[in-house]
Design a protein around this motif. Structure first.
Motif: not given
Length: 252
Positions: A142-143, A145-146, A149-150, A153, A167
């Motif tokens: 959960e920690r 950073p988004r 992840m973006r 993608r 991850t």
């Protein structure tokens, strides 16, 4: 050595010296407690004799197997909770109250299922450590950073590359905390299980010496156990601190 570590070491040394003086002067009942120096002599005699080597190795093998199963199972379960929000909403209340229920209440059931062998001890160690590993894995995922992840993608990374390059490195300090807790919990459960019902092992030998008023053997085994677990925990703590400091430097 850091100042906090020096203070901790000083407190431990002062506590041991106080016990030595109190036991030598008979301020503590000499029948039920022996000086720490006598404990050290007993521990050295046990190691030199080799009579308890098989029991020590058996306990280490059972605890190590429980740790491996707890780490693998907890990591997989934590990833499943992260990827499946509906499953997490169902399981979350159970995880919050998991350690409120004494796990040892299921130990007789495990003996009925697996028999009087090593597997009930491995199972109780696994049950003790798996949830700590799962919750810390979930916390670490959960920690992440988004934005990372973006970016993964956007670069069309495969799932394996995303886990390997983004991850796992980002969540590693929190996952390692779960590993540390799984190690500690598994060792506690296995040794405590040997106290309850076992015919060999570290815990069984301590309980046997206690029942036979063999203080040198009992305290010698306890000292060996304390030194081993303390050293293992210190090494894990040092590795954890390095991971956290590396993560802080990378994010700075």
């Amino acid at each position: 050595m850091k100042l906090a570590a020096r203070w901790r070491l000083s407190l431990v040394v002062a506590f041991v010296v106080a016990l030595e003086v109190a036991s030598r002067r008979a301020w503590i009942d000499p029948v039920s407690f022996i000086p720490p120096s006598k404990m050290a002599e007993g521990a050295w005699a046990l190691l030199a004799s080799g009579d308890y080597t098989n029991d020590i190795l058996q306990t280490l093998a059972n605890a190590s197997l429980a740790v491996l199963l707890a780490v693998a199972g907890g990591f997989f379960f934590g990833v499943c909770l992260f990827k499946l929000p509906r499953l997490r909403r169902v399981v979350d209340p159970l995880l919050l109250s998991y350690y409120a229920v004494p796990i040892f209440v299921v130990y007789p059931v495990l003996i009925v299922i697996f028999g009087l062998n090593r597997w009930p001890l491995v199972a109780i160690g696994f049950l003790f450590g798996v949830v700590a590993m799962a919750t810390n894995t979930l916390n670490g995922l959960e920690r992440v950073p988004r934005v990372l992840m973006r970016s993964a993608r956007a670069m069309r990374m495969s799932t394996i590359d995303e886990i390997r390059l983004i991850t796992l490195p980002a969540s590693l300090p929190f996952v390692f905390t779960g590993v540390k807790l799984a190690v500690v919990y598994a060792f506690i459960a296995v040794i405590a299980g040997e106290f309850v019902l076992a015919g060999s092992g570290f815990g069984f030998r301590i309980a046997y010496a206690y029942n036979n008023f063999d203080n040198p053997t009992m305290y010698g085994l306890m000292l060996l156990l304390l030194v081993f677990v303390g050293t293992l925990n210190m090494l894990l703590h040092m590795a954890e601190e390095r991971l956290y400091s590396r993560t802080r430097r990378a994010s700075a």
